[in-house]
Write a protein that holds these residues in place. Structure first.
Motif, PDB file in Angstrom:
ATOM      1  N   LYS A 225       0.819  -1.209   0.000  1.00 52.65           N
ATOM      2  CA  LYS A 225       0.000   0.000   0.000  1.00 52.65           C
ATOM      3  C   LYS A 225       0.854   1.259   0.000  1.00 52.65           C
ATOM      4  O   LYS A 225       0.511   2.254  -0.646  1.00 52.65           O
ATOM      5  N   GLN A 226       1.967   1.225   0.708  1.00 49.64           N
ATOM      6  CA  GLN A 226       2.850   2.381   0.723  1.00 49.64           C
ATOM      7  C   GLN A 226       3.500   2.586  -0.639  1.00 49.64           C
ATOM      8  O   GLN A 226       3.612   3.716  -1.120  1.00 49.64           O
ATOM      9  N   ALA A 227       3.924   1.486  -1.263  1.00 56.26           N
ATOM     10  CA  ALA A 227       4.509   1.575  -2.601  1.00 56.26           C
ATOM     11  C   ALA A 227       3.478   2.102  -3.599  1.00 56.26           C
ATOM     12  O   ALA A 227       3.797   2.920  -4.471  1.00 56.26           O
ATOM     13  N   GLU A 228       2.233   1.653  -3.446  1.00 50.71           N
ATOM     14  CA  GLU A 228       1.161   2.137  -4.321  1.00 50.71           C
ATOM     15  C   GLU A 228       0.957   3.639  -4.138  1.00 50.71           C
ATOM     16  O   GLU A 228       0.803   4.391  -5.113  1.00 50.71           O
ATOM     17  N   LYS A 229       0.974   4.105  -2.887  1.00 45.51           N
ATOM     18  CA  LYS A 229       0.817   5.531  -2.612  1.00 45.51           C
ATOM     19  C   LYS A 229       1.950   6.343  -3.236  1.00 45.51           C
ATOM     20  O   LYS A 229       1.727   7.446  -3.748  1.00 45.51           O
ATOM     21  N   GLU A 230       3.177   5.814  -3.160  1.00 39.98           N
ATOM     22  CA  GLU A 230       4.331   6.518  -3.734  1.00 39.98           C
ATOM     23  C   GLU A 230       4.144   6.725  -5.232  1.00 39.98           C
ATOM     24  O   GLU A 230       4.551   7.755  -5.785  1.00 39.98           O
ATOM     25  N   LEU A 231       3.535   5.757  -5.900  1.00 43.34           N
ATOM     26  CA  LEU A 231       3.332   5.864  -7.338  1.00 43.34           C
ATOM     27  C   LEU A 231       2.129   6.737  -7.677  1.00 43.34           C
ATOM     28  O   LEU A 231       2.182   7.548  -8.609  1.00 43.34           O
ATOM     29  N   ILE A 232       1.053   6.594  -6.915  1.00 43.99           N
ATOM     30  CA  ILE A 232      -0.169   7.336  -7.226  1.00 43.99           C
ATOM     31  C   ILE A 232       0.004   8.847  -7.025  1.00 43.99           C
ATOM     32  O   ILE A 232      -0.701   9.644  -7.652  1.00 43.99           O
ATOM     33  N   ARG A 233       0.958   9.236  -6.207  1.00 42.84           N
ATOM     34  CA  ARG A 233       1.185  10.678  -6.010  1.00 42.84           C
ATOM     35  C   ARG A 233       1.751  11.331  -7.274  1.00 42.84           C
ATOM     36  O   ARG A 233       1.749  12.561  -7.399  1.00 42.84           O
ATOM     37  N   ARG A 235       1.746  12.536 -11.035  1.00 41.90           N
ATOM     38  CA  ARG A 235       0.721  12.962 -11.997  1.00 41.90           C
ATOM     39  C   ARG A 235       0.632  11.956 -13.149  1.00 41.90           C
ATOM     40  O   ARG A 235       1.623  11.609 -13.765  1.00 41.90           O
ATOM     41  N   GLY A 236      -0.586  11.500 -13.407  1.00 42.46           N
ATOM     42  CA  GLY A 236      -0.806  10.561 -14.496  1.00 42.46           C
ATOM     43  C   GLY A 236      -0.781   9.105 -14.089  1.00 42.46           C
ATOM     44  O   GLY A 236      -1.061   8.226 -14.907  1.00 42.46           O
ATOM     45  N   ILE A 237      -0.451   8.833 -12.817  1.00 41.03           N
ATOM     46  CA  ILE A 237      -0.401   7.449 -12.328  1.00 41.03           C
ATOM     47  C   ILE A 237      -1.576   7.227 -11.382  1.00 41.03           C
ATOM     48  O   ILE A 237      -1.610   7.760 -10.280  1.00 41.03           O
ATOM     49  N   GLY A 238      -2.545   6.446 -11.844  1.00 37.76           N
ATOM     50  CA  GLY A 238      -3.679   6.087 -11.011  1.00 37.76           C
ATOM     51  C   GLY A 238      -3.517   4.675 -10.464  1.00 37.76           C
ATOM     52  O   GLY A 238      -2.482   4.032 -10.659  1.00 37.76           O
ATOM     53  N   PRO A 239      -4.543   4.165  -9.774  1.00 35.10           N
ATOM     54  CA  PRO A 239      -4.451   2.828  -9.166  1.00 35.10           C
ATOM     55  C   PRO A 239      -4.139   1.721 -10.164  1.00 35.10           C
ATOM     56  O   PRO A 239      -3.356   0.813  -9.868  1.00 35.10           O
ATOM     57  N   TRP A 240      -4.762   1.767 -11.370  1.00 35.45           N
ATOM     58  CA  TRP A 240      -4.501   0.703 -12.349  1.00 35.45           C
ATOM     59  C   TRP A 240      -3.048   0.710 -12.783  1.00 35.45           C
ATOM     60  O   TRP A 240      -2.370  -0.321 -12.777  1.00 35.45           O
ATOM     61  N   THR A 241      -2.537   1.878 -13.174  1.00 39.75           N
ATOM     62  CA  THR A 241      -1.152   1.970 -13.634  1.00 39.75           C
ATOM     63  C   THR A 241      -0.185   1.607 -12.517  1.00 39.75           C
ATOM     64  O   THR A 241       0.796   0.895 -12.737  1.00 39.75           O
ATOM     65  N   ALA A 242      -0.458   2.092 -11.317  1.00 40.22           N
ATOM     66  CA  ALA A 242       0.416   1.782 -10.179  1.00 40.22           C
ATOM     67  C   ALA A 242       0.491   0.282  -9.948  1.00 40.22           C
ATOM     68  O   ALA A 242       1.575  -0.294  -9.786  1.00 40.22           O
ATOM     69  N   ASN A 243      -0.651  -0.382  -9.939  1.00 37.07           N
ATOM     70  CA  ASN A 243      -0.656  -1.820  -9.675  1.00 37.07           C
ATOM     71  C   ASN A 243      -0.074  -2.613 -10.830  1.00 37.07           C
ATOM     72  O   ASN A 243       0.519  -3.673 -10.617  1.00 37.07           O
ATOM     73  N   TYR A 244      -0.215  -2.109 -12.041  1.00 36.47           N
ATOM     74  CA  TYR A 244       0.423  -2.768 -13.179  1.00 36.47           C
ATOM     75  C   TYR A 244       1.940  -2.759 -13.005  1.00 36.47           C
ATOM     76  O   TYR A 244       2.613  -3.781 -13.196  1.00 36.47           O
ATOM     77  N   LEU A 250       8.002  -4.289 -10.205  1.00 39.25           N
ATOM     78  CA  LEU A 250       8.470  -4.376  -8.827  1.00 39.25           C
ATOM     79  C   LEU A 250       8.159  -5.721  -8.179  1.00 39.25           C
ATOM     80  O   LEU A 250       8.604  -5.996  -7.068  1.00 39.25           O
ATOM     81  N   ARG A 251       7.380  -6.548  -8.852  1.00 40.48           N
ATOM     82  CA  ARG A 251       7.172  -7.952  -8.490  1.00 40.48           C
ATOM     83  C   ARG A 251       6.467  -8.155  -7.150  1.00 40.48           C
ATOM     84  O   ARG A 251       6.793  -9.075  -6.404  1.00 40.48           O
ATOM     85  N   TYR A 252       5.509  -7.293  -6.849  1.00 43.75           N
ATOM     86  CA  TYR A 252       4.657  -7.527  -5.687  1.00 43.75           C
ATOM     87  C   TYR A 252       3.633  -8.592  -6.069  1.00 43.75           C
ATOM     88  O   TYR A 252       2.784  -8.345  -6.938  1.00 43.75           O
ATOM     89  N   PRO A 253       3.655  -9.774  -5.460  1.00 38.55           N
ATOM     90  CA  PRO A 253       2.721 -10.827  -5.860  1.00 38.55           C
ATOM     91  C   PRO A 253       1.266 -10.523  -5.525  1.00 38.55           C
ATOM     92  O   PRO A 253       0.357 -11.122  -6.095  1.00 38.55           O
ATOM     93  N   ASP A 254       1.047  -9.571  -4.592  1.00 38.40           N
ATOM     94  CA  ASP A 254      -0.313  -9.231  -4.217  1.00 38.40           C
ATOM     95  C   ASP A 254      -0.794  -7.929  -4.853  1.00 38.40           C
ATOM     96  O   ASP A 254      -1.862  -7.415  -4.492  1.00 38.40           O
ATOM     97  N   ALA A 255      -0.029  -7.391  -5.824  1.00 40.42           N
ATOM     98  CA  ALA A 255      -0.529  -6.254  -6.588  1.00 40.42           C
ATOM     99  C   ALA A 255      -1.770  -6.703  -7.345  1.00 40.42           C
ATOM    100  O   ALA A 255      -1.829  -7.816  -7.869  1.00 40.42           O
ATOM    101  N   PHE A 256      -2.775  -5.832  -7.421  1.00 43.32           N
ATOM    102  CA  PHE A 256      -4.057  -6.262  -7.973  1.00 43.32           C
ATOM    103  C   PHE A 256      -4.678  -5.137  -8.799  1.00 43.32           C
ATOM    104  O   PHE A 256      -5.391  -4.281  -8.255  1.00 43.32           O
ATOM    105  N   PRO A 257      -4.444  -5.109 -10.117  1.00 39.62           N
ATOM    106  CA  PRO A 257      -5.084  -4.096 -10.967  1.00 39.62           C
ATOM    107  C   PRO A 257      -6.547  -4.452 -11.197  1.00 39.62           C
ATOM    108  O   PRO A 257      -6.957  -4.907 -12.268  1.00 39.62           O
ATOM    109  N   ILE A 258      -7.359  -4.215 -10.186  1.00 39.18           N
ATOM    110  CA  ILE A 258      -8.744  -4.685 -10.191  1.00 39.18           C
ATOM    111  C   ILE A 258      -9.583  -4.002 -11.267  1.00 39.18           C
ATOM    112  O   ILE A 258     -10.624  -4.522 -11.693  1.00 39.18           O
ATOM    113  N   ASP A 259      -9.141  -2.834 -11.757  1.00 44.66           N
ATOM    114  CA  ASP A 259      -9.872  -2.121 -12.803  1.00 44.66           C
ATOM    115  C   ASP A 259      -9.454  -2.552 -14.200  1.00 44.66           C
ATOM    116  O   ASP A 259      -9.906  -1.955 -15.186  1.00 44.66           O
ATOM    117  N   ASP A 260      -8.602  -3.564 -14.303  1.00 47.19           N
ATOM    118  CA  ASP A 260      -8.107  -3.993 -15.603  1.00 47.19           C
ATOM    119  C   ASP A 260      -9.256  -4.490 -16.480  1.00 47.19           C
ATOM    120  O   ASP A 260     -10.014  -5.396 -16.093  1.00 47.19           O
TER     121      ASP A 260
END
Length: 307
Positions: A225-233, A235-244, A250-260
């Motif tokens: 979640k912290q890594a996701e926040k670092e990316l979402i801050r 400009r142009g990086i939303g939850p889908w792009t961050a999780n992708y 970055l190989r987080y096995p629990d990353a989940f681009p749920i809006d894919d």
């Protein structure tokens, strides 16, 4: 511990179980407009930028459960540290460090996953080693279909990237963030992406050039979640792009681009639904795969895309 050896102009890398080279080649050939590598006669040819050098390699499968990495065009590295970097690059690209057996053992009990697991057994989570490339690919793919995203990627790479020539073909190196950070949106105007996407890519490049964003720093963040926040801050990086990026680079096995879109459509198809599944329904379906969300996404999508 990565097991490898060398002989003359080749390096041999021991492959993990399960691994099916042909299945992974099929995945890598999902679009004919891919510009970062060529696949010919069951072999991959690509440039790898390693440390201070560029190596042009031909990757194939041997009969002894190894990948053979042949250096061509006189690009074989001489230093041991550079050879080890090549091995590490390929192992990361093919996701050799992930033990997939627990996922497969459980997945065979899941009616949604079982057909995909059986058909695509040995498929790894093919990645993007370079953070800038991963972020660019995520931005390019926002709100467009995959085919057009590959077209934009080729335009971007061929205009701003560099290449090695071999046997009459160009083998491309992805544009560096240093180079892109010095551009304006107008410099990229002939690439058929929106002005806003051009601004996003240049903004990411500037952050990386200034040292405010790096793969190394993100890898030191232990919490997803912290890594996701670092990316979402950014400009142009939303939850889908961050999780992708968290998934592929970055190989987080629990990353989940749920809006894919691919995941949503695949679940709708596999479940025979007359409407698209809600986020709550997707989370419920994937609840059993906590810490394996990446494998869940890939398996479900492949069940439809290649079924």
């Amino acid at each position: 511990m990565r097991t490898w050896s060398e002989s003359k102009n080749r390096i041999f890398i021991k492959t993990p179980e399960p691994f099916d080279f042909k299945v992974n080649l099929d995945y890598l050939q999902r679009d004919s407009n891919e510009c970062m590598y060529e696949i010919e006669e069951n072999m991959i040819i690509r440039v790898m930028e390693i440390n201070h050098l560029r190596a042009l390699v031909r990757i194939s499968e041997t009969d002894s459960e190894c990948l053979a990495v042949e250096f061509i065009a006189g690009t074989k590295p001489e230093l041991l540290e550079d050879k080890e970097a090549v091995v590490n690059y390929i192992c990361e690209w093919f996701d050799f460090d992930t033990d997939l057996m627990p996922f497969y053992e459980s997945g065979r009990q899941d009616l949604l996953l079982k057909p995909a697991i059986e058909r695509f057994y040995g498929l790894r989570i093919m990645g993007l080693n370079d953070l800038f490339e991963g972020l660019c690919w995520g931005i390019l793919g926002q709100q467009i279909n995959l085919k057009f995203a590959y077209t934009l990627k080729r335009q971007f790479v061929e205009k701003f990237g560099e290449h090695l020539d071999y046997n009459g073909k160009n083998y491309w190196v992805f544009p560096s963030y240093e180079k892109i950070s010095k551009l304006t949106a107008e410099d990229m105007a002939d690439i058929k992406m929106t002005k806003r996407k051009r601004e996003y890519i240049i903004g990411v490049a500037k952050l990386m050039a200034n040292g405010d964003l790096s793969k190394e720093n993100l890898l030191h963040v232990d919490d997803l979640k912290q890594a996701e926040k670092e990316l979402i801050r950014i400009r142009g990086i939303g939850p889908w792009t961050a999780n992708y990026v968290l998934m592929r680079c970055l190989r987080y096995p629990d990353a989940f681009p749920i809006d894919d879109v691919g995941l949503i459509n695949a679940i709708q198809f596999v479940k025979g639904m007359e409407r698209k599944p809600t986020k709550a329904e997707i989370r419920e379906l994937s609840a059993a795969w906590s810490t394996w969300e990446v494998c869940y996404v890939l398996s479900v999508e492949n069940a439809v895309l290649n079924g």
